[in-house]
Structures are given as C-alpha cells and as structure tokens.
Design an enzyme around this catalytic site. Sequence first.
Site, PDB file in Angstrom:
ATOM      1  CB  ALA A  11      -0.919  -0.013   1.223  1.00 37.08           C
ATOM      2  CE  LYS A  12       3.874   6.128  -4.521  1.00 34.96           C
ATOM      3  NZ  LYS A  12       3.875   6.631  -5.908  1.00 34.96           N
TER       4      LYS A  12
END
Length: 16
Positions: A11-12
């Site tokens: 997840a960025k």
Amino acid sequence: CAVVDVPFGGAKAGVK
C-alpha cells in the site's frame, strides 16, 4: 501510521 509516499507491504500509504 504516518502518511508517506512509500509502499509499505504494497500500500502506497502509511497504512501498516
């Protein structure tokens, strides 16, 4: 967690 432009586990975002 903190809002960063680095992928944590895929997840960025700062969502560990």
